[in-house]
Structure formats: structure tokens, C-alpha cells
Write a protein that holds these residues in place. Structure first.
Motif, PDB file in Angstrom:
ATOM      1  N   MET A   7     -94.754 -46.034 -63.808  1.00 48.28           N
ATOM      2  CA  MET A   7     -94.992 -44.825 -63.908  1.00 48.28           C
ATOM      3  C   MET A   7     -96.307 -44.367 -64.556  1.00 48.28           C
ATOM      4  O   MET A   7     -96.579 -44.695 -65.807  1.00 48.28           O
ATOM      5  CB  MET A   7     -93.989 -43.811 -64.802  1.00 48.28           C
ATOM      6  N   MET A   8     -97.413 -43.757 -63.820  1.00 50.54           N
ATOM      7  CA  MET A   8     -98.423 -43.232 -64.273  1.00 50.54           C
ATOM      8  C   MET A   8     -98.368 -41.563 -64.509  1.00 50.54           C
ATOM      9  O   MET A   8     -97.567 -40.834 -64.048  1.00 50.54           O
ATOM     10  CB  MET A   8     -99.479 -43.682 -63.282  1.00 50.54           C
ATOM     11  N   PRO A   9     -99.311 -41.052 -65.187  1.00 48.34           N
ATOM     12  CA  PRO A   9     -99.417 -39.431 -65.477  1.00 48.34           C
ATOM     13  C   PRO A   9     -99.281 -38.981 -64.050  1.00 48.34           C
ATOM     14  O   PRO A   9     -99.658 -39.239 -63.129  1.00 48.34           O
ATOM     15  CB  PRO A   9    -100.870 -39.470 -66.049  1.00 48.34           C
ATOM     16  N   ASN A  10     -98.336 -37.920 -64.362  1.00 51.78           N
ATOM     17  CA  ASN A  10     -98.280 -37.059 -63.101  1.00 51.78           C
ATOM     18  C   ASN A  10     -97.526 -35.699 -63.316  1.00 51.78           C
ATOM     19  O   ASN A  10     -97.337 -35.402 -64.566  1.00 51.78           O
ATOM     20  CB  ASN A  10     -96.635 -37.859 -62.187  1.00 51.78           C
ATOM     21  N   HIS A  11     -97.144 -35.184 -62.098  1.00 54.54           N
ATOM     22  CA  HIS A  11     -96.704 -33.716 -62.409  1.00 54.54           C
ATOM     23  C   HIS A  11     -95.250 -33.762 -61.992  1.00 54.54           C
ATOM     24  O   HIS A  11     -94.921 -33.836 -60.721  1.00 54.54           O
ATOM     25  CB  HIS A  11     -97.325 -32.823 -61.435  1.00 54.54           C
ATOM     26  N   PRO A  12     -94.385 -34.064 -62.845  1.00 54.19           N
ATOM     27  CA  PRO A  12     -92.726 -34.122 -62.620  1.00 54.19           C
ATOM     28  C   PRO A  12     -92.237 -33.281 -61.423  1.00 54.19           C
ATOM     29  O   PRO A  12     -91.794 -33.863 -60.585  1.00 54.19           O
ATOM     30  CB  PRO A  12     -92.246 -34.022 -64.003  1.00 54.19           C
ATOM     31  N   GLU A  13     -92.298 -32.078 -61.555  1.00 54.41           N
ATOM     32  CA  GLU A  13     -91.522 -31.117 -60.538  1.00 54.41           C
ATOM     33  C   GLU A  13     -92.414 -31.412 -58.768  1.00 54.41           C
ATOM     34  O   GLU A  13     -91.613 -31.597 -58.248  1.00 54.41           O
ATOM     35  CB  GLU A  13     -91.842 -29.613 -60.575  1.00 54.41           C
ATOM     36  N   ARG A  14     -93.541 -31.495 -59.186  1.00 56.19           N
ATOM     37  CA  ARG A  14     -94.428 -31.547 -57.734  1.00 56.19           C
ATOM     38  C   ARG A  14     -93.965 -32.983 -57.259  1.00 56.19           C
ATOM     39  O   ARG A  14     -93.758 -33.344 -55.984  1.00 56.19           O
ATOM     40  CB  ARG A  14     -95.848 -31.516 -58.165  1.00 56.19           C
ATOM     41  N   PHE A  15     -93.919 -34.052 -58.116  1.00 56.31           N
ATOM     42  CA  PHE A  15     -93.697 -35.368 -57.555  1.00 56.31           C
ATOM     43  C   PHE A  15     -92.452 -35.566 -56.984  1.00 56.31           C
ATOM     44  O   PHE A  15     -92.281 -36.199 -56.199  1.00 56.31           O
ATOM     45  CB  PHE A  15     -93.696 -36.417 -58.796  1.00 56.31           C
ATOM     46  N   ALA A  16     -91.151 -34.685 -57.831  1.00 59.38           N
ATOM     47  CA  ALA A  16     -89.693 -34.758 -57.310  1.00 59.38           C
ATOM     48  C   ALA A  16     -89.945 -34.268 -55.703  1.00 59.38           C
ATOM     49  O   ALA A  16     -89.346 -34.555 -54.721  1.00 59.38           O
ATOM     50  CB  ALA A  16     -89.239 -34.311 -58.137  1.00 59.38           C
ATOM     51  N   ALA A  17     -90.421 -33.117 -55.647  1.00 56.29           N
ATOM     52  CA  ALA A  17     -90.740 -32.346 -54.340  1.00 56.29           C
ATOM     53  C   ALA A  17     -91.203 -33.334 -53.370  1.00 56.29           C
ATOM     54  O   ALA A  17     -90.851 -33.060 -52.201  1.00 56.29           O
ATOM     55  CB  ALA A  17     -91.361 -31.288 -54.301  1.00 56.29           C
ATOM     56  N   LEU A  18     -92.113 -34.088 -53.809  1.00 51.65           N
ATOM     57  CA  LEU A  18     -92.926 -34.895 -52.808  1.00 51.65           C
ATOM     58  C   LEU A  18     -92.056 -35.910 -52.196  1.00 51.65           C
ATOM     59  O   LEU A  18     -92.317 -36.462 -50.988  1.00 51.65           O
ATOM     60  CB  LEU A  18     -94.270 -35.295 -53.587  1.00 51.65           C
ATOM     61  N   VAL A  19     -91.509 -36.490 -53.132  1.00 52.35           N
ATOM     62  CA  VAL A  19     -90.920 -37.899 -52.587  1.00 52.35           C
ATOM     63  C   VAL A  19     -89.395 -37.680 -51.900  1.00 52.35           C
ATOM     64  O   VAL A  19     -88.950 -38.312 -51.398  1.00 52.35           O
ATOM     65  CB  VAL A  19     -90.467 -38.767 -53.765  1.00 52.35           C
ATOM     66  N   ASP A  20     -88.868 -36.166 -52.290  1.00 55.20           N
ATOM     67  CA  ASP A  20     -87.586 -35.893 -51.981  1.00 55.20           C
ATOM     68  C   ASP A  20     -87.204 -36.182 -50.205  1.00 55.20           C
ATOM     69  O   ASP A  20     -86.063 -36.928 -49.867  1.00 55.20           O
ATOM     70  CB  ASP A  20     -86.980 -34.563 -52.318  1.00 55.20           C
ATOM     71  N   HIS A  21     -88.181 -35.676 -49.396  1.00 56.36           N
ATOM     72  CA  HIS A  21     -87.961 -35.658 -48.196  1.00 56.36           C
ATOM     73  C   HIS A  21     -88.414 -36.987 -47.557  1.00 56.36           C
ATOM     74  O   HIS A  21     -88.089 -37.213 -46.358  1.00 56.36           O
ATOM     75  CB  HIS A  21     -88.591 -34.663 -47.259  1.00 56.36           C
ATOM     76  N   ALA A  22     -89.263 -37.933 -48.130  1.00 51.22           N
ATOM     77  CA  ALA A  22     -89.873 -38.996 -47.709  1.00 51.22           C
ATOM     78  C   ALA A  22     -89.011 -40.115 -47.856  1.00 51.22           C
ATOM     79  O   ALA A  22     -89.234 -41.332 -46.993  1.00 51.22           O
ATOM     80  CB  ALA A  22     -91.161 -39.005 -48.282  1.00 51.22           C
ATOM     81  N   VAL A  23     -87.921 -40.484 -48.618  1.00 48.45           N
ATOM     82  CA  VAL A  23     -87.442 -41.678 -48.846  1.00 48.45           C
ATOM     83  C   VAL A  23     -85.936 -41.680 -49.216  1.00 48.45           C
ATOM     84  O   VAL A  23     -85.567 -40.291 -49.622  1.00 48.45           O
ATOM     85  CB  VAL A  23     -88.176 -42.410 -50.217  1.00 48.45           C
ATOM     86  N   ASP A  24     -85.250 -42.525 -49.107  1.00 46.82           N
ATOM     87  CA  ASP A  24     -83.819 -42.598 -49.333  1.00 46.82           C
ATOM     88  C   ASP A  24     -83.547 -42.472 -50.971  1.00 46.82           C
ATOM     89  O   ASP A  24     -82.614 -41.674 -51.422  1.00 46.82           O
ATOM     90  CB  ASP A  24     -83.058 -43.585 -48.771  1.00 46.82           C
ATOM     91  N   ARG A  25     -84.315 -43.132 -51.856  1.00 48.94           N
ATOM     92  CA  ARG A  25     -84.112 -43.242 -53.147  1.00 48.94           C
ATOM     93  C   ARG A  25     -85.331 -43.714 -53.798  1.00 48.94           C
ATOM     94  O   ARG A  25     -86.355 -43.855 -53.208  1.00 48.94           O
ATOM     95  CB  ARG A  25     -83.091 -44.046 -53.476  1.00 48.94           C
ATOM     96  N   VAL A  26     -85.525 -43.378 -55.234  1.00 51.59           N
ATOM     97  CA  VAL A  26     -86.459 -43.790 -55.956  1.00 51.59           C
ATOM     98  C   VAL A  26     -86.023 -44.578 -56.930  1.00 51.59           C
ATOM     99  O   VAL A  26     -84.886 -44.604 -57.642  1.00 51.59           O
ATOM    100  CB  VAL A  26     -87.418 -42.458 -56.787  1.00 51.59           C
ATOM    101  N   ILE A  27     -86.758 -45.450 -57.569  1.00 56.07           N
ATOM    102  CA  ILE A  27     -86.734 -46.206 -59.043  1.00 56.07           C
ATOM    103  C   ILE A  27     -87.970 -46.059 -59.558  1.00 56.07           C
ATOM    104  O   ILE A  27     -89.076 -46.021 -59.140  1.00 56.07           O
ATOM    105  CB  ILE A  27     -86.696 -47.968 -58.636  1.00 56.07           C
ATOM    106  N   VAL A  28     -87.817 -45.737 -61.066  1.00 58.23           N
ATOM    107  CA  VAL A  28     -88.896 -45.252 -61.830  1.00 58.23           C
ATOM    108  C   VAL A  28     -88.592 -46.561 -62.938  1.00 58.23           C
ATOM    109  O   VAL A  28     -87.688 -47.198 -63.383  1.00 58.23           O
ATOM    110  CB  VAL A  28     -88.397 -44.069 -62.758  1.00 58.23           C
ATOM    111  N   ASP A  29     -89.973 -46.921 -63.290  1.00 57.14           N
ATOM    112  CA  ASP A  29     -90.078 -48.038 -64.069  1.00 57.14           C
ATOM    113  C   ASP A  29     -91.355 -47.770 -65.141  1.00 57.14           C
ATOM    114  O   ASP A  29     -92.028 -46.944 -64.819  1.00 57.14           O
ATOM    115  CB  ASP A  29     -90.203 -49.448 -63.526  1.00 57.14           C
ATOM    116  N   THR A  30     -91.340 -48.333 -66.152  1.00 54.83           N
ATOM    117  CA  THR A  30     -92.500 -48.099 -66.849  1.00 54.83           C
ATOM    118  C   THR A  30     -92.964 -49.354 -67.536  1.00 54.83           C
ATOM    119  O   THR A  30     -92.547 -50.483 -67.518  1.00 54.83           O
ATOM    120  CB  THR A  30     -91.824 -47.177 -68.365  1.00 54.83           C
TER     121      THR A  30
END
Ligand code: SF4
Length: 282
Positions: free
Chosen positions: A198-221
Motif C-alpha cells: 500500500m502506498m499513500p492514497n485517499h481511502p474513501e476514494r480508493f474504496a469507491a474506485l475498486v468496488d465496481h472493478a474487482v471481486d475482492r482486494v488484498i491489502v499488504d504493507t
């Protein structure tokens, strides 16, 4: 950009038993040695560059790529052996752990494509295809064939293209990778984003962006995903790089909390996985 060299060499095996971070998989499969995305400071966090496999005549990581010329032949032989021993149906493969299977050379070498053809002939339980490259769209026909036996995992470390340009300048844009994910989703191919690291991001905007595009997400650090509790990331100077760019608050354990909260609120708990356990959930 330094002049990049390409070569073809014979390998001794296609499938390599996994351990450590990839212990949830039976094997890893790397069609190439070296990775063109590591050129010109691309992927500065890539700890593969520090491994013995990355030392090639003292030349910098990203400036050379070796294609495993006999990959198709080796894979065919190894999958047949798994079939004979009755283990094929339970096999899971991570492709790729130390290279990007859809870097530029794949356009002409076609090693990844030949591997997909082998997995169609010899169906395994699950193939995780990890890439940051839109070239994966070329193989939509084969991915459709594989159906639920494949999971396309597209790396997308941030929703902010300025961050992407600063930290992974050789990677495709955020917008381009979103389009690739959508192409998979529309074709009915299982797809996830690997927000890793994970790199610097805008959490709410990021979540909205990926929601419709993929089945699931994996976050790693940088701390959970480098296989050394953050030591490798620190040794690669990621703290200094973040500080220089004004992102210092993002390079610390726990910096992912806000994004995890936003993703879970938007996508639901079951579509948001974390680190090693998440990758292993295949
Ligand atoms: S794409 Fe993956 S393997 Fe290639 S340089 Fe980036 S992190 Fe390393």
C-alpha cells in the motif's frame, strides 16, 4: 533508461515448491528471470533485486531479462507427472513471485501464454496470476477457458497517479489498470486488486474506485509483506524515499488502518483480505 538486454536460456524446472510468504501455494512459476518494471527506479520496494537471482554480471535490476526458453516443455512434463501421481487437482500455483509474467518481452516470447495453455490441458485447483500489466488482456480467451480455476491479481498500490508516478514510474497508470480489471470482470474472469505494498492514497476514494472493478482486494504493507517484518523495506531505503517525497506518515506499521476501514465499509468484510493470509486464500 539504461539499455536493456534480453536473452533466452534453458531452465531446469518450471514449478518451484513454495515456502514462507507463499506457503499457501503448492508452487511458484516464473517464466522470466529479471523484470523490466524494475528499470529506472521502477518498484523501488522490490526486494527481489536484493536476492542472489537478481545478480547478473553486476548489472542493475530491471536492465536485463532472461526468458526461460524451454518453459512450455518443462511445464507440460511436470503437470503430467502431477497428473500421474493424482496430485494435479489439488495443486495451486502462484505466477509469478519474482518477475512480472506480462512484462514487455511476453508480447513476443509468449511463455506465459503457453503456460496458460498447459493449465487448460492439465487443470489444477487454482492459478493466481499476479501482474501489473494490461498485457494480460491479450490472454482473455484462455482466461475465460480457465474460468474459476484462475484468479487474476492486478497490482494497484494507490489510487493517486501522482503517487504512482513518484514511486513506481515505470508502471501502467492507475486508470489503465482499472480498465484491465474491468475487462476481466466483464469477461467473467475472477479478478482482484493487490494493493501491495500500500502506498499513500485517499481511502474513501480508493474504496469507491475498486468496488465496481474487482471481486475482492488484498491489502499488504511494507512491514507485513516483505517477508522480514519490514527489514527488507527499510534496507531498500523506503523510509528515506517516502520522507523525501513528503509521504513520511505513510511509512509506518499500521498506516493501512484507514484504508482497511474504508474498504470494509464499502466492499464488505469478506471482499477485503490482508497480506499473506489473503494471498493464500485461493
Ligand atoms: S513488477 Fe514485481 S517483480 Fe517486477 S520490479 Fe516490480 S515488484 Fe519487482
Amino acid at each position: 533508461m539504461s539499455a536493456r538486454t534480453y536473452s533466452f536460456e534453458k531452465a531446469t524446472r518450471a514449478l518451484n515448491p513454495t515456502g514462507g510468504f507463499l506457503a499457501g501455494f503448492s508452487y511458484s512459476l516464473n517464466p522470466y528471470v529479471g523484470c523490466a518494471f524494475g528499470d529506472s527506479g521502477g518498484c523501488p520496494f522490490c526486494y527481489v533485486r536484493t536476492l542472489a537471482i537478481a545478480r547478473r554480471g553486476g548489472r542493475p535490476w530491471g536492465s536485463w531479462v532472461v526468458a526461460k526458453a524451454n518453459l512450455a516443455e518443462l511445464l507440460e512434463r511436470e503437470l503430467r507427472a502431477l497428473e500421474r501421481s493424482g496430485r494435479l487437482g489439488g495443486t495451486t500455483v502462484f505466477m509469478s513471485s519474482a518477475t512480472d509474467p506480462y512484462q514487455g518481452l511476453e508480447r513476443t516470447a509468449g511463455l506465459t501464454r503457453s503456460a496458460l495453455e498447459a493449465f487448460i490441458r492439465h487443470p489444477i485447483r487454482r492459478l493466481l496470476l499476479q501482474t501489473r500489466s494490461p498485457l494480460v488482456e491479450r490472454d482473455l480467451d484462455l482466461l475465460r477457458w480457465l474460468g474459476p480455476r484462475v484468479l487474476v491479481s492486478i497490482t494497484l498500490e494507490t489510487d493517486d497517479d501522482a503517487v504512482r508516478r513518484a514511486l513506481t514510474p515505470t508502471s501502467p497508470s492507475v486508470e489503465r489498470r482499472l480498465r484491465t480489471a474491468l475487462a476481466m470482470k466483464r469477461a467473467g474472469v475472477p479478478v482482484q486488486f493487490a494493493i501491495a505494498p500500500m502506498m499513500p492514497n485517499h481511502p474513501e476514494r480508493f474504496a469507491a474506485l475498486v468496488d465496481h472493478a474487482v471481486d475482492r482486494v488484498i491489502v499488504d504493507t511494507y512491514f507485513d509483506g516483505d517477508g522480514a517484518g519490514g527489514r527488507r523495506s527499510r534496507a531498500l531505503g523506503m523510509g528515506e524515499i517516502h520522507a523525501r517525497l513528503g509521504y513520511e506518515g505513510w511509512f509506518r506499521p499500521g498506516a493501512e488502518a484507514e484504508l482497511m476501514r474504508a474498504l470494509r465499509a464499502r466492499l464488505g468484510e469478506e471482499r477485503v483480505l490482508f497480506s499473506c493470509e489473503g494471498f493464500g486464500a485461493v
